[in-house]
Design an enzyme around this catalytic site. Structure first.
Site, short mmCIF file in Angstrom:
data_model
loop_
_atom_site.label_atom_id
_atom_site.label_comp_id
_atom_site.label_asym_id
_atom_site.label_seq_id
_atom_site.Cartn_x
_atom_site.Cartn_y
_atom_site.Cartn_z
N CYS A 1 0.82 -1.23 0.00
CA CYS A 1 0.00 0.00 0.00
C CYS A 1 0.85 1.27 0.00
O CYS A 1 0.36 2.34 -0.35
CB CYS A 1 -0.95 0.00 1.19
SG CYS A 1 -2.12 -1.36 1.13
N ASN B 1 -10.05 0.24 -0.36
CA ASN B 1 -8.58 0.30 -0.31
C ASN B 1 -8.03 -0.31 -1.60
O ASN B 1 -8.14 -1.51 -1.81
CB ASN B 1 -8.10 -0.49 0.93
CG ASN B 1 -6.60 -0.45 1.09
OD1 ASN B 1 -5.86 -0.05 0.19
ND2 ASN B 1 -6.13 -0.89 2.25
N HIS C 1 -3.17 7.66 1.82
CA HIS C 1 -3.57 6.33 1.39
C HIS C 1 -4.97 6.07 1.94
O HIS C 1 -5.25 6.36 3.10
CB HIS C 1 -2.57 5.29 1.91
CG HIS C 1 -3.04 3.88 1.72
ND1 HIS C 1 -3.54 3.43 0.51
CD2 HIS C 1 -3.12 2.83 2.58
CE1 HIS C 1 -3.88 2.16 0.65
NE2 HIS C 1 -3.64 1.77 1.88
#
Ligand code: UT7
Length: 324
Positions: free
Chosen positions: A114, A281, A251
């Site tokens: 990520c 996500n 993020h």
């Protein structure tokens, strides 16, 4: 004179299929209410069968080139952040390169889960400032739907697919915090935490792609502790303070983590770009997606200070501070 990496254009691509939280209610012991209140996620996009990470990355790259008014010939290299490549090798970046009709320049993947886009952005910036390239396409593209355990309600409701891209271009600045472009980066990894978020397969172990495993509450604690810290470190390096930040583009893993980080930085939520409700996500794609969505809405003004930050498997985390 100081060379700075300025964002010339942004672009993104989201697959057509949108899956609402109610889709999971029909299959698992979960609820729209739990997902919304614990994560802020309302829906996510899933790639179609046969649609791979490079397909989405290519579309985002084309959109970013269009926005920048540039052609593939103008680009010196491609850095793709992904943990869900089309194949074990070659790098999916080479498939995007081929799709753009490029036979020149470099193309490689960066894998920091990520945090991948932040790592790729810092990497491309170092190449530009080091004189190895003038213009670099930096892309984040992921198909996390391919590594989900659909029986694990603690993970499969969280992730989505998509891609975002930016064109970075070397431009001369005067070496002050008033320059446009990337002003500072901070990158970190700590492999002692690798078991908190990992995929339980791989070419060197099981010979399979594997499925994502996460101890979500432990990752959550690290995120809340480490994200504001890395943002402060990068801002410090840039010679800026949180009070000078115009936009936080974090993020997009969990709205609660984003809110806690903004609070620690003393930023009101109207300075935070939030896309988690609509995208879920998307791992390394989440920051370039958020940048591109906010850019297409005309939210950034030239001269705005933007902070990006991310944490993911590794653990790996970091931050990039730039002036729009
Ligand atoms: O992008 C990479 C980095 N990743 C992240 O940043 C993710 C970080 N972690 C998180 O966002 C959160 O930890 C989660 C959203 C994954 C989980 O939220 P939480 O508030 O930390 O919940 P938890 O894992 O502590 O679980 C609380 C309860 C548990 O039930 P019990 O043991 O209290 O009875 C879980 O079994 O919630 C349950 N639960 C669910 N319930 C309904 C977990 N997933 C679900 C679900 N639906 N989908």
């Amino acid at each position: 004179m100081t060379l700075r990496s300025v964002i010339r254009g942004t672009g993104h691509y989201l697959p057509e299929r949108v899956v609402e939280n109610s889709w999971f209610e029909e299959r698992l012991d979960t609820s729209d209410e739990w997902i919304r209140t614990r994560t802020g996620i309302e829906r996510r996009h899933f790639a179609a069968e046969g649609q791979a990470t490079s397909d989405m990355g290519l579309r985002a790259a084309r959109a970013a080139l269009d926005k920048a008014g540039l052609k593939p010939d103008d680009i010196d290299g491609i850095v793709l952040a992904t943990s869900t490549p089309d194949f074990t090798f070659p790098a999916s970046a080479t498939m995007i390169q081929h799709g753009l009709g490029m036979t020149h320049g470099f193309a490689y993947d960066v894998q920091a889960v990520c945090a991948g886009f932040v790592f790729a952005l810092a990497n491309a910036d170092a190449m530009i400032r080091g004189g190895m390239a003038r213009r670099v396409l930096v892309i984040g593209s992921e198909t996390f739907s391919r590594i989900m355990d659909w029986s694990d309600r603690g993970t499969c409701v969280l992730f989505g697919d998509g891609a975002g891209a930016v064109v970075l271009e070397g431009q001369n600045g005067d070496g002050t915090a008033g320059d446009r472009g990337i002003l500072a980066s901070d990158l970190n990894s700590d492999g002692q935490y690798r078991d908190l978020l990992y995929v339980d397969g791989g070419v060197g172990t099981t010979g399979t792609a594997g499925q994502l495993r996460m101890q979500g509450n432990l990752v959550f604690r690290h995120a809340v502790e480490k994200l504001a810290k890395t943002a402060h470190v990068a801002l410090d390096k840039a010679g800026l303070t949180p009070a000078q930040v115009d936009w936080l583009v974090p993020h997009q893993a969990n709205a609660r983590i984003i809110t806690a980080t903004a609070q620690k930085m003393g930023l009101p939520m109207d300075k935070v770009v939030l896309t988690v409700a609509d995208h879920g996500n998307t791992s390394a794609a989440s920051i370039p997606l958020a940048l591109s969505v906010a850019d297409s809405q005309g939210r950034f003004r030239e001269g705005d200070v933007i902070v990006t930050e991310a944490i993911g498997g590794g653990l790996s985390w970091g931050s990039v501070v730039l002036r729009w």
